[in-house]
Design an enzyme around this catalytic site. Structure first.
Site, PDB file in Angstrom:
ATOM      1  N   LYS A  37       0.859  -1.189   0.000  1.00  0.00           N
ATOM      2  CA  LYS A  37       0.000   0.000   0.000  1.00  0.00           C
ATOM      3  C   LYS A  37       0.888   1.229   0.000  1.00  0.00           C
ATOM      4  O   LYS A  37       1.795   1.363   0.823  1.00  0.00           O
ATOM      5  CB  LYS A  37      -0.907  -0.012   1.238  1.00  0.00           C
ATOM      6  CG  LYS A  37      -1.842   1.178   1.356  1.00  0.00           C
ATOM      7  CD  LYS A  37      -2.997   1.096   0.383  1.00  0.00           C
ATOM      8  CE  LYS A  37      -3.959   2.279   0.607  1.00  0.00           C
ATOM      9  NZ  LYS A  37      -5.092   2.260  -0.346  1.00  0.00           N
ATOM     10  N   THR A  41      -4.420   6.074   5.180  1.00  0.00           N
ATOM     11  CA  THR A  41      -4.941   6.988   6.187  1.00  0.00           C
ATOM     12  C   THR A  41      -6.129   6.341   6.886  1.00  0.00           C
ATOM     13  O   THR A  41      -6.679   5.348   6.423  1.00  0.00           O
ATOM     14  CB  THR A  41      -5.362   8.324   5.549  1.00  0.00           C
ATOM     15  OG1 THR A  41      -6.449   8.099   4.634  1.00  0.00           O
ATOM     16  CG2 THR A  41      -4.198   8.954   4.793  1.00  0.00           C
TER      17      THR A  41
END
Length: 239
Positions: A37, A41
């Protein structure tokens, strides 16, 4: 080709499921594959230790792959930058007080390349999402030269968003490896069967005309088991 970048026409389009299911299908073909990734967030912080957790999308990838978390997940190689604020990476980074160094992401990818045949690198949101105040995701991918897998759907507006994304990729001189149509949104409030089918027809014809070397793939929800998993079969020449 040892890295493929998975992006989408927008957020919540199904990049994470697509990435996990591509990895699962490749494993079934005997490919030694891992997912990564770019930045995550909205990650929870352990209230006891104060340490931010493993990227949620990495956990979903492993679940879809029927694969336990790996040492490279536990030491955060597969997602070095994780932030608590569920916002654009540039804002989440600023609020955290950290400085995101793109070279750390690149170094992590290279370490994964040394151990695996293929790295599937999932982005965050769409191609023009800022990961720092000065750097867009597409800037970073252009510097690396990764081929792009673009995830789209039949939601109203998807044709426009897909073509804009393809134009942005072409303008940077990057390769469109695949376009994945995600059927999970076919019954969303902003679409219907006619819109979804028309979107599929238009995008397939557009891809055949302008990107004849790109793969067209479809993710379909398995209705019979209620798991929400998606059945995915890749062509033999996918990698």
């Amino acid at each position: 080709m040892s890295v493929l970048f998975i992006s989408g026409i927008d957020t919540d389009i199904g990049k994470t499921y697509a990435t996990g299911m591509i990895a699962k299908a490749l494993m079934q073909q005997g490919v030694n594959v891992i997912t990564q990734k770019l930045v995550q967030t909205g990650v929870a912080i352990n209230p006891n230790s104060g340490v931010i957790g493993i990227a949620d999308d990495i956990i979903i990838h492993r679940q879809l792959m029927n694969f336990p978390l790996q040492p490279c997940d536990l030491n955060f190689t597969t997602c070095p930058y994780r932030y608590e604020k569920p916002a654009s990476p540039h804002l989440a980074t600023r609020l955290s007080g950290e400085v995101l160094d793109p070279e750390l992401i690149t170094s992590a990818t290279k370490r994964l390349q040394a151990e695996y045949d293929l790295v599937l690198l999932e982005g965050a949101g769409g191609l023009l999402v800022p990961i720092t105040e000065q750097l867009l995701i597409l800037d970073y991918i252009t510097a690396q030269g990764y081929p792009i897998i673009l995830v789209t759907s039949g939601r109203l507006g998807s044709i426009n968003h897909t073509l804009l994304s393809l134009e942005a990729i072409k303008a940077r001189g990057l390769s469109v490896h695949s376009v994945i149509y995600n059927h999970i949104h076919d019954n969303a409030a902003q679409t219907d069967v006619e819109i979804a089918n028309s979107t599929i027809d238009f995008l397939q014809n557009y891809l055949a005309q302008h990107y004849p070397m790109a793969h067209w793939l479809a993710l379909s929800v398995q209705e019979h088991d209620g798991s929400g998993n998606m059945d995915f079969i890749l062509p033999k020449n996918f990698v």
